[in-house]
Motif scaffolding. Structure first.
Motif, PDB file in Angstrom:
ATOM      1  N   LYS A   1      11.993  91.931   2.038  1.00 15.51           N
ATOM      2  CA  LYS A   1      12.176  90.523   2.417  1.00 15.51           C
ATOM      3  C   LYS A   1      11.148  89.636   1.735  1.00 15.51           C
ATOM      4  O   LYS A   1      10.071  90.083   1.328  1.00 15.51           O
TER       5      LYS A   1
ATOM      6  N   SER B   1      19.767  89.583  -0.267  1.00 17.11           N
ATOM      7  CA  SER B   1      20.212  89.580   1.124  1.00 17.11           C
ATOM      8  C   SER B   1      20.151  91.042   1.587  1.00 17.11           C
ATOM      9  O   SER B   1      19.858  91.923   0.771  1.00 17.11           O
ATOM     10  N   PRO B   2      20.454  91.303   2.866  1.00 18.55           N
ATOM     11  CA  PRO B   2      20.411  92.703   3.302  1.00 18.55           C
ATOM     12  C   PRO B   2      21.333  93.616   2.489  1.00 18.55           C
ATOM     13  O   PRO B   2      21.072  94.814   2.364  1.00 18.55           O
TER      14      PRO B   2
ATOM     15  N   SER C   1       5.989  86.129   7.157  1.00 20.16           N
ATOM     16  CA  SER C   1       5.402  84.787   6.995  1.00 20.16           C
ATOM     17  C   SER C   1       4.243  84.563   7.965  1.00 20.16           C
ATOM     18  O   SER C   1       3.268  83.893   7.629  1.00 20.16           O
TER      19      SER C   1
ATOM     20  N   ASP D   1      15.350  83.255  12.317  1.00 17.34           N
ATOM     21  CA  ASP D   1      16.007  84.569  12.254  1.00 17.34           C
ATOM     22  C   ASP D   1      17.480  84.436  12.633  1.00 17.34           C
ATOM     23  O   ASP D   1      18.357  84.940  11.925  1.00 17.34           O
TER      24      ASP D   1
ATOM     25  N   PRO E   1      13.508  79.615   4.794  1.00 17.23           N
ATOM     26  CA  PRO E   1      12.613  78.828   5.649  1.00 17.23           C
ATOM     27  C   PRO E   1      11.284  79.542   5.893  1.00 17.23           C
ATOM     28  O   PRO E   1      10.274  78.905   6.163  1.00 17.23           O
TER      29      PRO E   1
ATOM     30  N   MET F   1      14.811  92.130  -4.704  1.00 18.73           N
ATOM     31  CA  MET F   1      13.843  91.896  -3.636  1.00 18.73           C
ATOM     32  C   MET F   1      12.635  92.830  -3.786  1.00 18.73           C
ATOM     33  O   MET F   1      12.735  93.885  -4.418  1.00 18.73           O
TER      34      MET F   1
HETATM   35  N1  LIG Z   1      10.050  87.939   9.828  1.00 24.47           N
HETATM   36  C1  LIG Z   1      10.127  87.683   8.415  1.00 24.47           C
HETATM   37  C2  LIG Z   1      11.557  87.243   8.054  1.00 24.47           C
HETATM   38  C3  LIG Z   1      11.741  87.051   6.544  1.00 24.47           C
HETATM   39  C4  LIG Z   1      13.220  86.982   6.166  1.00 24.47           C
HETATM   40  O1  LIG Z   1      14.132  87.281   6.957  1.00 24.47           O
HETATM   41  N2  LIG Z   1      13.465  86.578   4.921  1.00 24.47           N
HETATM   42  C5  LIG Z   1      14.824  86.553   4.420  1.00 24.47           C
HETATM   43  C6  LIG Z   1      15.059  85.339   3.540  1.00 24.47           C
HETATM   44  S1  LIG Z   1      15.178  83.884   4.525  1.00 24.47           S
HETATM   45  C7  LIG Z   1      15.027  87.794   3.545  1.00 24.47           C
HETATM   46  O2  LIG Z   1      14.167  88.141   2.767  1.00 24.47           O
HETATM   47  N3  LIG Z   1      16.174  88.464   3.698  1.00 24.47           N
HETATM   48  C8  LIG Z   1      16.530  89.629   2.986  1.00 24.47           C
HETATM   49  C9  LIG Z   1      16.910  90.746   3.913  1.00 24.47           C
HETATM   50  O3  LIG Z   1      16.969  90.531   5.150  1.00 24.47           O
HETATM   51  O4  LIG Z   1      17.132  91.848   3.416  1.00 24.47           O
HETATM   52  C10 LIG Z   1       9.093  86.636   8.012  1.00 24.47           C
HETATM   53  O5  LIG Z   1       8.635  85.887   8.894  1.00 24.47           O
HETATM   54  O6  LIG Z   1       8.664  86.607   6.845  1.00 24.47           O
END
Ligand SMILES: N[C@@H](CCC(=O)N[C@@H](CS)C(=O)NCC(=O)O)C(=O)O
Length: 201
Positions: A52, A36-37, A67, A103, A10, A43
Motif C-alpha cells: 500500500k 489496487s488490491p 500514514s 478506508d 487520501p 506497488m
Molecule cells: N492504513 C493505511 C491505508 C493505506 C491505503 O489503503 N492505501 C491505498 C491507496 S488509497 C492502497 O495503497 N491500496 C492498495 C491496496 O489496498 O492493495 C494508511 O493509513 O496508510
C-alpha cells in the motif's frame, strides 16, 4: 528520503499535507505508483508487505508505512507540533476516525473497480457508506470544538477524508445536515497545503 506516492490517495495526501505544514517537503522525493488490491505490480511490496501507499524509505533504517506512522515520524522529526501532548488521545482518535472514513470510502471505490459487475454487493457498499455517514455525524455533533482549535494531525486527516468524499463520492452530498462541518471544511480546504495537494486521478 523516498515516498511511494499516488495523487488520488487520501492517505498519501495526509503525509503530503503534514510534510508541507512542517516545512519538510524538500526532504522527500516522490515515487509515483498506481495500483489496487488486485493490481499490485507497481506497488511497494518489497518495502511494505501490504503493498500500500504511502510507504516511506528513510535515509537509514527499514521502510516505514501506514500514514499514521509516517505522519508521526515526520512530526517527531519537526518537533512534535501536530500531535500535542495536551490533546494526544483526542488527536489520535480524530485521526483514526478520519482514517476509518477513508478506508470505507476507498473500499467502495475498489468494489466497483476490482470486482466483476455480477459479484458486486450493493448491501456491502451501503454498509461502508453507513460507516462514513456515522463518522460525519460524530464530527458534526462532537468534534467541532477540537476541529476549530490549533492545527493538529486530526484536523489534517479529517480535511483529507472530506476532500476524498468530494473527489470520489460527490453524489452522496455529505454536507447535507452537517452545516458546521461543511463550514469548517470550506475554510480548512483553503490552506495552501490543502490547495496544492488536491486529489487527482
Ligand atoms: N492504513 C493505511 C491505508 C493505506 C491505503 O489503503 N492505501 C491505498 C491507496 S488509497 C492502497 O495503497 N491500496 C492498495 C491496496 O489496498 O492493495 C494508511 O493509513 O496508510
Amino acid at each position: 528520503m523516498k515516498l511511494f506516492h499516488n495523487p488520488a490517495s487520501p492517505f498519501v495526501r495526509k503525509v503530503m499535507v503534514a510534510l508541507i505544514e512542517t516545512g519538510q517537503l524538500d526532504d522527500v522525493t516522490l515515487i509515483s505508483v498506481a495500483g489496487s488490491p488486485t493490481a499490485s505490480e507497481q506497488m511497494p511490496t518489497a518495502q511494505n508487505p501490504l503493498g500500500k501507499v504511502p510507504t516511506l524509505i528513510r535515509d537509514s533504517g527499514p521502510a516505514i508505512y501506514d500514514s499514521r506512522v509516517i505522519c508521526r515520524f515526520f512530526d517527531h522529526r519537526a518537533g512534535g507540533r501536530l500531535y500535542p501532548e495536551s490533546h494526544l488521545w483526542e488527536t489520535l482518535t480524530l485521526e483514526a476516525t478520519a482514517d476509518g472514513m477513508m478506508d470505507a470510502a476507498v473500499l467502495m471505490v475498489y468494489e466497483a473497480r476490482c470486482r466483476p459487475e455480477d459479484k458486486r454487493s450493493e448491501e456491502w457498499v451501503e454498509s461502508q457508506w453507513n460507516k462514513v455517514s456515522r463518522a460525519l455525524d460524530a464530527l458534526e455533533s462532537r468534534w467541532m470544538s477540537h476541529l476549530s482549535g490549533p492545527l493538529d494531525m486530526g484536523q489534517i486527516a479529517v480535511g483529507c477524508a472530506l476532500g476524498y468524499l468530494d473527489f470520489r463520492h460527490d453524489a452522496r452530498n455529505w454536507r447535507k445536515g452537517r452545516e458546521a462541518l461543511a463550514a469548517w471544511y470550506e475554510d480548512f480546504a483553503g490552506r495552501p497545503a490543502m490547495q496544492v495537494t488536491q486529489p487527482r486521478a
